[in-house]
Motif scaffolding. Structure first.
Motif, PDB file in Angstrom:
ATOM      1  N   ALA A 159       0.837  -1.204   0.000  1.00 34.84           N
ATOM      2  CA  ALA A 159       0.000   0.000   0.000  1.00 34.84           C
ATOM      3  C   ALA A 159       0.868   1.249   0.000  1.00 34.84           C
ATOM      4  O   ALA A 159       1.886   1.316   0.688  1.00 34.84           O
ATOM      5  CB  ALA A 159      -0.928  -0.017   1.210  1.00 34.84           C
ATOM      6  N   ARG A 160       0.460   2.224  -0.772  1.00 40.84           N
ATOM      7  CA  ARG A 160       1.216   3.473  -0.865  1.00 40.84           C
ATOM      8  C   ARG A 160       1.095   4.294   0.408  1.00 40.84           C
ATOM      9  O   ARG A 160       0.097   4.195   1.140  1.00 40.84           O
ATOM     10  CB  ARG A 160       0.745   4.291  -2.062  1.00 40.84           C
ATOM     11  N   TYR A 161       2.094   5.104   0.669  1.00 42.34           N
ATOM     12  CA  TYR A 161       2.071   6.005   1.823  1.00 42.34           C
ATOM     13  C   TYR A 161       1.555   7.356   1.353  1.00 42.34           C
ATOM     14  O   TYR A 161       1.949   7.837   0.293  1.00 42.34           O
ATOM     15  CB  TYR A 161       3.472   6.136   2.415  1.00 42.34           C
ATOM     16  N   PRO A 162       0.658   7.972   2.106  1.00 44.65           N
ATOM     17  CA  PRO A 162       0.126   9.272   1.673  1.00 44.65           C
ATOM     18  C   PRO A 162       1.234  10.310   1.488  1.00 44.65           C
ATOM     19  O   PRO A 162       2.088  10.473   2.361  1.00 44.65           O
ATOM     20  CB  PRO A 162      -0.804   9.669   2.830  1.00 44.65           C
ATOM     21  N   SER A 163       1.212  10.984   0.362  1.00 43.63           N
ATOM     22  CA  SER A 163       2.178  12.052   0.103  1.00 43.63           C
ATOM     23  C   SER A 163       1.682  13.344   0.745  1.00 43.63           C
ATOM     24  O   SER A 163       0.524  13.457   1.158  1.00 43.63           O
ATOM     25  CB  SER A 163       2.338  12.256  -1.405  1.00 43.63           C
ATOM     26  N   PHE A 164       2.557  14.321   0.830  1.00 46.63           N
ATOM     27  CA  PHE A 164       2.148  15.622   1.382  1.00 46.63           C
ATOM     28  C   PHE A 164       1.039  16.230   0.535  1.00 46.63           C
ATOM     29  O   PHE A 164       0.067  16.779   1.058  1.00 46.63           O
ATOM     30  CB  PHE A 164       3.353  16.569   1.429  1.00 46.63           C
ATOM     31  N   LYS A 165       1.167  16.070  -0.799  1.00 55.15           N
ATOM     32  CA  LYS A 165       0.133  16.578  -1.696  1.00 55.15           C
ATOM     33  C   LYS A 165      -1.196  15.885  -1.442  1.00 55.15           C
ATOM     34  O   LYS A 165      -2.257  16.514  -1.414  1.00 55.15           O
ATOM     35  CB  LYS A 165       0.563  16.376  -3.151  1.00 55.15           C
ATOM     36  N   GLY A 166      -1.134  14.548  -1.212  1.00 59.54           N
ATOM     37  CA  GLY A 166      -2.354  13.796  -0.949  1.00 59.54           C
ATOM     38  C   GLY A 166      -2.992  14.184   0.371  1.00 59.54           C
ATOM     39  O   GLY A 166      -4.228  14.246   0.493  1.00 59.54           O
ATOM     40  N   ILE A 167      -2.162  14.457   1.374  1.00 64.60           N
ATOM     41  CA  ILE A 167      -2.678  14.859   2.688  1.00 64.60           C
ATOM     42  C   ILE A 167      -3.395  16.195   2.597  1.00 64.60           C
ATOM     43  O   ILE A 167      -4.476  16.380   3.162  1.00 64.60           O
ATOM     44  CB  ILE A 167      -1.527  14.924   3.708  1.00 64.60           C
ATOM     45  N   MET A 168      -2.825  17.121   1.862  1.00 68.30           N
ATOM     46  CA  MET A 168      -3.438  18.438   1.716  1.00 68.30           C
ATOM     47  C   MET A 168      -4.709  18.353   0.869  1.00 68.30           C
ATOM     48  O   MET A 168      -5.721  19.000   1.177  1.00 68.30           O
ATOM     49  CB  MET A 168      -2.445  19.410   1.085  1.00 68.30           C
ATOM     50  N   ALA A 169      -4.667  17.540  -0.200  1.00 68.21           N
ATOM     51  CA  ALA A 169      -5.832  17.422  -1.073  1.00 68.21           C
ATOM     52  C   ALA A 169      -7.001  16.769  -0.355  1.00 68.21           C
ATOM     53  O   ALA A 169      -8.173  17.085  -0.633  1.00 68.21           O
ATOM     54  CB  ALA A 169      -5.465  16.616  -2.320  1.00 68.21           C
ATOM     55  N   ALA A 170      -6.709  15.861   0.578  1.00 65.33           N
ATOM     56  CA  ALA A 170      -7.776  15.147   1.288  1.00 65.33           C
ATOM     57  C   ALA A 170      -8.665  16.076   2.097  1.00 65.33           C
ATOM     58  O   ALA A 170      -9.836  15.772   2.348  1.00 65.33           O
ATOM     59  CB  ALA A 170      -7.157  14.082   2.196  1.00 65.33           C
ATOM     60  N   LYS A 171      -8.126  17.193   2.515  1.00 65.77           N
ATOM     61  CA  LYS A 171      -8.900  18.138   3.324  1.00 65.77           C
ATOM     62  C   LYS A 171     -10.075  18.743   2.558  1.00 65.77           C
ATOM     63  O   LYS A 171     -11.035  19.214   3.162  1.00 65.77           O
ATOM     64  CB  LYS A 171      -7.984  19.259   3.842  1.00 65.77           C
ATOM     65  N   LYS A 172      -9.983  18.724   1.228  1.00 61.62           N
ATOM     66  CA  LYS A 172     -11.036  19.319   0.408  1.00 61.62           C
ATOM     67  C   LYS A 172     -11.971  18.280  -0.205  1.00 61.62           C
ATOM     68  O   LYS A 172     -12.917  18.642  -0.904  1.00 61.62           O
ATOM     69  CB  LYS A 172     -10.404  20.158  -0.710  1.00 61.62           C
ATOM     70  N   LYS A 173     -11.707  17.006   0.042  1.00 64.22           N
ATOM     71  CA  LYS A 173     -12.541  15.963  -0.543  1.00 64.22           C
ATOM     72  C   LYS A 173     -13.807  15.755   0.288  1.00 64.22           C
ATOM     73  O   LYS A 173     -13.775  15.875   1.517  1.00 64.22           O
ATOM     74  CB  LYS A 173     -11.745  14.652  -0.643  1.00 64.22           C
ATOM     75  N   PRO A 174     -14.925  15.447  -0.369  1.00 59.07           N
ATOM     76  CA  PRO A 174     -16.199  15.287   0.358  1.00 59.07           C
ATOM     77  C   PRO A 174     -16.235  14.064   1.255  1.00 59.07           C
ATOM     78  O   PRO A 174     -15.767  12.982   0.872  1.00 59.07           O
ATOM     79  CB  PRO A 174     -17.233  15.188  -0.764  1.00 59.07           C
ATOM     80  N   LEU A 175     -16.774  14.227   2.453  1.00 60.28           N
ATOM     81  CA  LEU A 175     -16.971  13.134   3.400  1.00 60.28           C
ATOM     82  C   LEU A 175     -18.381  13.272   3.968  1.00 60.28           C
ATOM     83  O   LEU A 175     -18.669  14.206   4.715  1.00 60.28           O
ATOM     84  CB  LEU A 175     -15.927  13.171   4.506  1.00 60.28           C
ATOM     85  N   GLN A 176     -19.266  12.364   3.585  1.00 61.84           N
ATOM     86  CA  GLN A 176     -20.652  12.389   4.048  1.00 61.84           C
ATOM     87  C   GLN A 176     -20.824  11.495   5.278  1.00 61.84           C
ATOM     88  O   GLN A 176     -20.117  10.501   5.431  1.00 61.84           O
ATOM     89  CB  GLN A 176     -21.590  11.893   2.954  1.00 61.84           C
ATOM     90  N   THR A 177     -21.793  11.856   6.118  1.00 63.64           N
ATOM     91  CA  THR A 177     -22.121  11.041   7.282  1.00 63.64           C
ATOM     92  C   THR A 177     -23.586  10.631   7.189  1.00 63.64           C
ATOM     93  O   THR A 177     -24.465  11.481   7.028  1.00 63.64           O
ATOM     94  CB  THR A 177     -21.882  11.814   8.595  1.00 63.64           C
ATOM     95  N   TRP A 178     -23.832   9.309   7.291  1.00 64.16           N
ATOM     96  CA  TRP A 178     -25.186   8.768   7.241  1.00 64.16           C
ATOM     97  C   TRP A 178     -25.491   8.027   8.529  1.00 64.16           C
ATOM     98  O   TRP A 178     -24.587   7.506   9.196  1.00 64.16           O
ATOM     99  CB  TRP A 178     -25.347   7.789   6.067  1.00 64.16           C
ATOM    100  N   ASP A 179     -26.774   7.969   8.867  1.00 67.41           N
ATOM    101  CA  ASP A 179     -27.209   7.143   9.993  1.00 67.41           C
ATOM    102  C   ASP A 179     -28.188   6.090   9.474  1.00 67.41           C
ATOM    103  O   ASP A 179     -28.415   5.974   8.265  1.00 67.41           O
ATOM    104  CB  ASP A 179     -27.814   7.990  11.115  1.00 67.41           C
ATOM    105  N   LEU A 180     -28.781   5.327  10.379  1.00 72.63           N
ATOM    106  CA  LEU A 180     -29.682   4.251   9.956  1.00 72.63           C
ATOM    107  C   LEU A 180     -30.903   4.784   9.221  1.00 72.63           C
ATOM    108  O   LEU A 180     -31.402   4.139   8.286  1.00 72.63           O
ATOM    109  CB  LEU A 180     -30.114   3.434  11.171  1.00 72.63           C
ATOM    110  N   ASP A 181     -31.397   5.945   9.614  1.00 76.47           N
ATOM    111  CA  ASP A 181     -32.545   6.530   8.921  1.00 76.47           C
ATOM    112  C   ASP A 181     -32.215   6.831   7.469  1.00 76.47           C
ATOM    113  O   ASP A 181     -33.048   6.630   6.574  1.00 76.47           O
ATOM    114  CB  ASP A 181     -32.986   7.816   9.634  1.00 76.47           C
ATOM    115  N   ASP A 182     -31.003   7.302   7.234  1.00 77.33           N
ATOM    116  CA  ASP A 182     -30.587   7.589   5.855  1.00 77.33           C
ATOM    117  C   ASP A 182     -30.550   6.323   5.013  1.00 77.33           C
ATOM    118  O   ASP A 182     -30.774   6.365   3.799  1.00 77.33           O
ATOM    119  CB  ASP A 182     -29.202   8.243   5.843  1.00 77.33           C
ATOM    120  N   LEU A 183     -30.275   5.190   5.661  1.00 73.42           N
ATOM    121  CA  LEU A 183     -30.182   3.926   4.944  1.00 73.42           C
ATOM    122  C   LEU A 183     -31.498   3.159   4.925  1.00 73.42           C
ATOM    123  O   LEU A 183     -31.593   2.101   4.285  1.00 73.42           O
ATOM    124  CB  LEU A 183     -29.097   3.043   5.585  1.00 73.42           C
TER     125      LEU A 183
END
Length: 266
Positions: free
Chosen positions: A190-214
């Motif tokens: 498995a690759r190790y996260p690069s500095f560029k990848g770490i910084m880019a991850a901060k802008k990537k979407p992360l959704q949160t769902w609960d049981l009602d959403d599912l």
């Protein structure tokens, strides 16, 4: 192409892991991290995306767990996943593999906008449970083929071919997508996260769902709905001091040979 990678936040194997009084895993008494075996699944998803660069491929990391599980998703995003989904609901706590597979199945379909994604990737097992049965259960719930314990993965068009290494033989099998694929720790580092990848991850979407959403009733998950449970647990005994063989008068070699012979090592 739509790829969903299942990841899990687990207690660090190097820490002092233990059970709670109700025999569930203590997740607060030790630091957690992205399951090492799931890193291989993320890596394979990213390799497939890179190999099919001419296609519009999206890699979604999916985790079920409490608040800390977001850390595992962040690591997957840093490695290169495009987006992440966190299923977080207190009612899920204590669910066994069967109940967990129900939650994952509904989350996978929702991540695919109501349809099954082309590929659902997972590690061979989790380092906190080690059952290794969730990929098969998930494939059954989604009613799609499964290719498990892959040491090598290749894709060609709509088919996936894997090499599976067993104690008795090496198998090469394939199936058409959509399918569930689990990979071993031999599938590729498995690759190790690069500095560029770490910084880019901060802008990537992360959704949160609960049981009602599912659309899942809380009565279908949790300890009461689980078909398996840990009945008892015994702490690992502390290490005892080993026998020291000293060579003060030149007899050390003889004493060592005698010790090994007594233990039937020689």
């Amino acid at each position: 192409m739509n790829i969903v990678v299942l990841v899990k936040h687990v207690p660090d194997a190097a820490g002092d892991r233990r059970f709670e009084p109700d025999h569930t895993v203590d997740r607060d008494g030790v630091d957690g991290l992205l399951c090492e075996l799931d890193e291989y699944a993320v890596e394979q998803a990213l390799r497939i995306k890179e190999q099919r660069a001419d296609e519009d491929t999206v890699v979604t990391a999916l985790a079920v767990g409490p608040d800390d599980a977001e850390d595992a998703l962040r690591k997957a995003l840093q490695m290169g996943a495009d987006q992440a989904v966190h299923v977080n609901d207190e009612a899920i706590a204590g669910s066994d593999a069967i109940a967990t597979s129900l939650v994952l199945a509904e989350a996978v379909k929702k991540a695919g906008d109501g349809t099954v994604p082309d590929l659902v990737l997972a590690g061979m097992a989790s380092t906190d449970g080690g059952g290794g049965v969730v990929p098969a259960m998930l494939a059954e719930r989604l009613d799609i083929p499964q290719l498990t314990l892959a040491a090598q993965v290749e894709t060609e068009g709509a088919r996936v071919r894997i090499r599976r290494d067993t104690d008795a033989a090496t198998e090469v099998i394939s199936a058409a997508m959509p399918l569930v694929l689990s990979v071993t720790d031999q599938s590729g580092e498995a690759r190790y996260p690069s500095f560029k990848g770490i910084m880019a991850a901060k802008k990537k979407p992360l959704q949160t769902w609960d049981l009602d959403d599912l659309g899942i009733d809380a009565s279908l998950v949790g300890p009461d709905a689980s078909r398996t449970a840990v009945a008892s647990a015994t702490a690992r005994p502390p290490r005892t001091t080993g026998e020291i063989v000293k060579d003060e008068d030149g007899s050390g070699a003889t004493a060592l040979a005698g010790f090994l012979a007594d233990k039937k090592f020689i």
